[in-house]
Design an enzyme around this catalytic site. Structure first.
Site, PDB file in Angstrom:
ATOM      1  CG  HIS A 204      -0.110   0.277   2.516  1.00 31.76           C
ATOM      2  ND1 HIS A 204       0.585  -0.716   3.153  1.00 31.76           N
ATOM      3  CD2 HIS A 204       0.109   1.411   3.218  1.00 31.76           C
ATOM      4  CE1 HIS A 204       1.181  -0.210   4.218  1.00 31.76           C
ATOM      5  NE2 HIS A 204       0.926   1.071   4.281  1.00 31.76           N
TER       6      HIS A 204
HETATM    7  C1  UD1 Z   1      -1.063   5.942   5.927  1.00 32.31           C
HETATM    8  C2  UD1 Z   1       0.351   6.322   6.334  1.00 32.31           C
HETATM    9  C3  UD1 Z   1       1.277   5.146   6.097  1.00 32.31           C
HETATM   10  C4  UD1 Z   1       0.779   3.911   6.798  1.00 32.31           C
HETATM   11  C5  UD1 Z   1      -0.670   3.637   6.415  1.00 32.31           C
HETATM   12  C6  UD1 Z   1      -1.205   2.505   7.249  1.00 32.31           C
HETATM   13  C7  UD1 Z   1       0.827   8.708   5.999  1.00 32.31           C
HETATM   14  C8  UD1 Z   1       1.582   9.696   5.191  1.00 32.31           C
HETATM   15  N1  UD1 Z   1       0.832   7.446   5.536  1.00 32.31           N
HETATM   16  O1  UD1 Z   1      -1.050   5.660   4.547  1.00 32.31           O
HETATM   17  O2  UD1 Z   1       2.556   5.459   6.611  1.00 32.31           O
HETATM   18  O3  UD1 Z   1       1.569   2.829   6.401  1.00 32.31           O
HETATM   19  O4  UD1 Z   1      -1.468   4.799   6.679  1.00 32.31           O
HETATM   20  O5  UD1 Z   1      -2.187   1.803   6.588  1.00 32.31           O
HETATM   21  O6  UD1 Z   1       0.267   9.053   7.000  1.00 32.31           O
HETATM   22  N2  UD1 Z   1      -8.525   5.455   2.136  1.00 32.31           N
HETATM   23  C9  UD1 Z   1      -9.779   4.908   2.146  1.00 32.31           C
HETATM   24  N3  UD1 Z   1     -10.317   4.575   3.366  1.00 32.31           N
HETATM   25  C10 UD1 Z   1      -9.670   4.782   4.543  1.00 32.31           C
HETATM   26  C11 UD1 Z   1      -8.406   5.360   4.521  1.00 32.31           C
HETATM   27  C12 UD1 Z   1      -7.841   5.691   3.299  1.00 32.31           C
HETATM   28  O7  UD1 Z   1     -10.394   4.698   1.114  1.00 32.31           O
HETATM   29  O8  UD1 Z   1     -10.243   4.454   5.608  1.00 32.31           O
HETATM   30  C13 UD1 Z   1      -7.912   5.776   0.819  1.00 32.31           C
HETATM   31  C14 UD1 Z   1      -8.196   7.198   0.347  1.00 32.31           C
HETATM   32  O9  UD1 Z   1      -8.346   7.167  -1.036  1.00 32.31           O
HETATM   33  C15 UD1 Z   1      -6.918   7.919   0.698  1.00 32.31           C
HETATM   34  C16 UD1 Z   1      -5.866   6.843   0.520  1.00 32.31           C
HETATM   35  O10 UD1 Z   1      -6.497   5.643   0.928  1.00 32.31           O
HETATM   36  O11 UD1 Z   1      -6.687   9.037  -0.120  1.00 32.31           O
HETATM   37  C17 UD1 Z   1      -4.619   7.066   1.323  1.00 32.31           C
HETATM   38  O12 UD1 Z   1      -4.929   7.262   2.696  1.00 32.31           O
HETATM   39  P1  UD1 Z   1      -3.943   8.079   3.646  1.00 32.31           P
HETATM   40  O13 UD1 Z   1      -4.506   8.194   4.992  1.00 32.31           O
HETATM   41  O14 UD1 Z   1      -3.542   9.357   2.978  1.00 32.31           O
HETATM   42  O15 UD1 Z   1      -2.626   7.240   3.649  1.00 32.31           O
HETATM   43  P2  UD1 Z   1      -2.372   5.671   3.714  1.00 32.31           P
HETATM   44  O16 UD1 Z   1      -1.995   5.223   2.352  1.00 32.31           O
HETATM   45  O17 UD1 Z   1      -3.477   4.991   4.401  1.00 32.31           O
HETATM   46  N1  UDP Z   2      -3.208  -5.532   9.168  1.00 32.66           N
HETATM   47  C1  UDP Z   2      -4.501  -5.985   9.401  1.00 32.66           C
HETATM   48  N2  UDP Z   2      -5.288  -6.280   8.327  1.00 32.66           N
HETATM   49  C2  UDP Z   2      -4.854  -6.167   7.041  1.00 32.66           C
HETATM   50  C3  UDP Z   2      -3.526  -5.708   6.823  1.00 32.66           C
HETATM   51  C4  UDP Z   2      -2.740  -5.390   7.911  1.00 32.66           C
HETATM   52  O1  UDP Z   2      -4.915  -6.126  10.551  1.00 32.66           O
HETATM   53  O2  UDP Z   2      -5.610  -6.454   6.121  1.00 32.66           O
HETATM   54  C5  UDP Z   2      -2.366  -5.150  10.327  1.00 32.66           C
HETATM   55  C6  UDP Z   2      -1.043  -5.861  10.415  1.00 32.66           C
HETATM   56  O3  UDP Z   2      -1.168  -7.039  11.179  1.00 32.66           O
HETATM   57  C7  UDP Z   2      -0.160  -4.828  11.089  1.00 32.66           C
HETATM   58  C8  UDP Z   2      -0.739  -3.509  10.651  1.00 32.66           C
HETATM   59  O4  UDP Z   2      -2.046  -3.783  10.169  1.00 32.66           O
HETATM   60  O5  UDP Z   2      -0.265  -4.891  12.500  1.00 32.66           O
HETATM   61  C9  UDP Z   2       0.099  -2.880   9.580  1.00 32.66           C
HETATM   62  O6  UDP Z   2      -0.567  -1.799   9.052  1.00 32.66           O
HETATM   63  P1  UDP Z   2      -0.182  -1.161   7.662  1.00 32.66           P
HETATM   64  O7  UDP Z   2       0.516  -2.139   6.820  1.00 32.66           O
HETATM   65  O8  UDP Z   2      -1.419  -0.545   7.139  1.00 32.66           O
HETATM   66  O9  UDP Z   2       0.765   0.046   8.083  1.00 32.66           O
HETATM   67  P2  UDP Z   2       2.338   0.196   8.326  1.00 32.66           P
HETATM   68  O10 UDP Z   2       2.747  -0.769   9.355  1.00 32.66           O
HETATM   69  O11 UDP Z   2       3.001  -0.006   7.008  1.00 32.66           O
HETATM   70  O12 UDP Z   2       2.469   1.610   8.750  1.00 32.66           O
END
Ligand code: UD1
Ligand code: UDP
Length: 373
Positions: A204
């Site tokens: 992601h």
């Molecule tokens: C964010 C964090 C990343 C982390 C991830 C965990 C930042 C800069 N990035 O990335 O470090 O690894 O969370 O998962 O803070 N969206 C949905 N539903 C949701 C949330 C997001 O559809 O509930 C979609 C939206 O289109 C949004 C995109 O995902 O624009 C990105 O979401 P965003 O919160 O900006 O960053 P993540 O990619 O989730």
């Molecule tokens: N995770 C989850 N369901 C999923 C994918 C990830 O519960 O479908 C959990 C995973 O076990 C870990 C955390 O989410 O604890 C990691 O989150 P993510 O990869 O979104 O963020 P990052 O760690 O890269 O910031």
């Protein structure tokens, strides 16, 4: 003492739950502030339910946006709450935009910040997370580094006071939930999977999903993997695949099972029973070494180098040949597999949450939990 927790994304909920619990066990009711950076049921509420987090005190509904929109909106909303509630310390975890917003809003109100998972560095300033980590560390009064390596990163930047090496709360989360997951989750049956006969994939990260070229490279790898692959897909990735016109190509991959993001119990069970994990996630790299599953990381750097040094994780980037040859070797060479699967966990003993609560309570009792002048 009144601690405030600011969080907003899936990994923050998972990794802060053990710290919140540790405070509660000590008779302290923390203030819980959810920015709403993640808002889909599968990205947020499912974790609040499964990890039995009591009510959220403030739900700020910040939602998605550009880097500045999201961070700025979160800052404005967090500041209002902190001004009203006047907590003694604000806890943030990790490297998201929520973390940066919480840390900046708090320190400027002279409310000390405690950063959980401090000192991680990928040394890649093109990642939004790297900027967030550096700034959050420098805005923090108390730094909870998960490893000695993280502590050294802080030292190199001149941060030496109030730095505590406590392990990573992800170990607490895994130890507290893996057995429950094993008992309660029927995820293998639901997807028709047998233990150790599939690869678990998550991807992601912005650097992998924001470019059509990189998503295409990911698909080229998936098209050639020789075993079943389960891919709980982050909504960001799904939206990007659709907007780049690549969704049909995903659906055509025979070995691939794409699902919505899964709850923690289902995900932990899938992870523990996977033959191999492939990921660009930070937390998943950590969890796979804890669960003794070899990890191939779809990135060119990692802020978790301990996992690579320990031998449980290999950075394969989006390099098809490199990735496929590692998968093939893991499937055919038992010695190699065992070596990766038995790499020691570098993230501590699962008592990080307890340590963090103890240290903060002690600093508070001694009157040492303040923003330094
Ligand atoms: C964010 C964090 C990343 C982390 C991830 C965990 C930042 C800069 N990035 O990335 O470090 O690894 O969370 O998962 O803070 N969206 C949905 N539903 C949701 C949330 C997001 O559809 O509930 C979609 C939206 O289109 C949004 C995109 O995902 O624009 C990105 O979401 P965003 O919160 O900006 O960053 P993540 O990619 O989730
Ligand atoms: N995770 C989850 N369901 C999923 C994918 C990830 O519960 O479908 C959990 C995973 O076990 C870990 C955390 O989410 O604890 C990691 O989150 P993510 O990869 O979104 O963020 P990052 O760690 O890269 O910031």
């Amino acid at each position: 003492m009144k601690p405030a927790f600011v969080f907003g994304t899936r990994p923050e909920i998972i990794k802060l739950a053990p710290v919140i619990r540790a405070f509660e066990e000590r008779g302290v009711e923390p203030l819980l502030i959810h920015t709403g950076q993640h808002y889909d049921y599968e990205m947020s509420s499912v974790f609040l339910e499964e990890l039995e987090l009591r009510r959220i005190d403030y739900h700020l509904e910040v939602g998605s946006g550009t880097q500045a929109e999201q961070t700025g909106t979160a800052m404005i909303k967090i500041e209002k709450v902190l001004m009203e509630e006047k907590p003694d310390v604000t806890l943030v975890q990790g490297d998201t935009n929520t973390v940066l917003a919480g840390a900046l809003a708090s320190v400027k109100l002279k409310i000390p910040v405690a950063h959980v998972e401090a000192g991680l560095r990928s040394f890649d300033r093109t990642m939004p997370e790297e900027i967030n980590r550096i700034l959050a560390d420098h805005a923090s009064e108390v730094l909870f580094a998960p490893t000695e390596e993280a502590r050294k990163n802080l030292e190199r930047e001149g941060i030496t006071e109030n730095v505590y090496v406590v392990g990573n709360t992800v170990v607490d989360a895994v130890l507290q939930n893996a057995e429950i997951a094993e008992r309660k989750s029927d995820v293998l049956e639901r997807f028709g999977l047998k233990p150790k006969e599939y690869i678990l994939l998550t991807a992601h990260r912005a650097e992998n999903t924001d470019s059509k070229e990189n998503l295409r490279r990911l698909l080229e790898i998936l098209e050639e993997l020789p075993v079943k692959v389960v891919y709980p897909m982050h909504p960001r990735t799904r939206k990007k695949l659709e907007s780049f016109g690549l969704w049909e190509r995903v659906e055509a991959i025979e070995n691939l099972i794409v699902t919505k993001p899964l709850g923690y119990l289902d995900f932990l069970k899938l992870q523990r029973n996977a033959k191999i994990v492939m990921t660009d996630s930070g937390g998943v790299q950590e969890e796979s070494i804890i669960l003794n599953v070899p990890c191939l990381t779809l990135r060119y750097n990692t802020e978790r180098p301990e996992t690579v040094k320990a031998g449980g994780n290999v950075l394969v980037g989006l390099e098809k040949e490199r990735t496929l040859s590692h998968v093939e070797r893991l499937l055919s060479d038992e010695e190699f597999y065992k070596k990766m699967a038995s790499a020691p966990n570098p993230f501590g003993d699962g008592k990080s949450g307890q340590r963090i609560a103890e240290i903060l309570l002690e600093l508070y009792e001694k009157g040492e939990l303040n923003v330094r002048s």
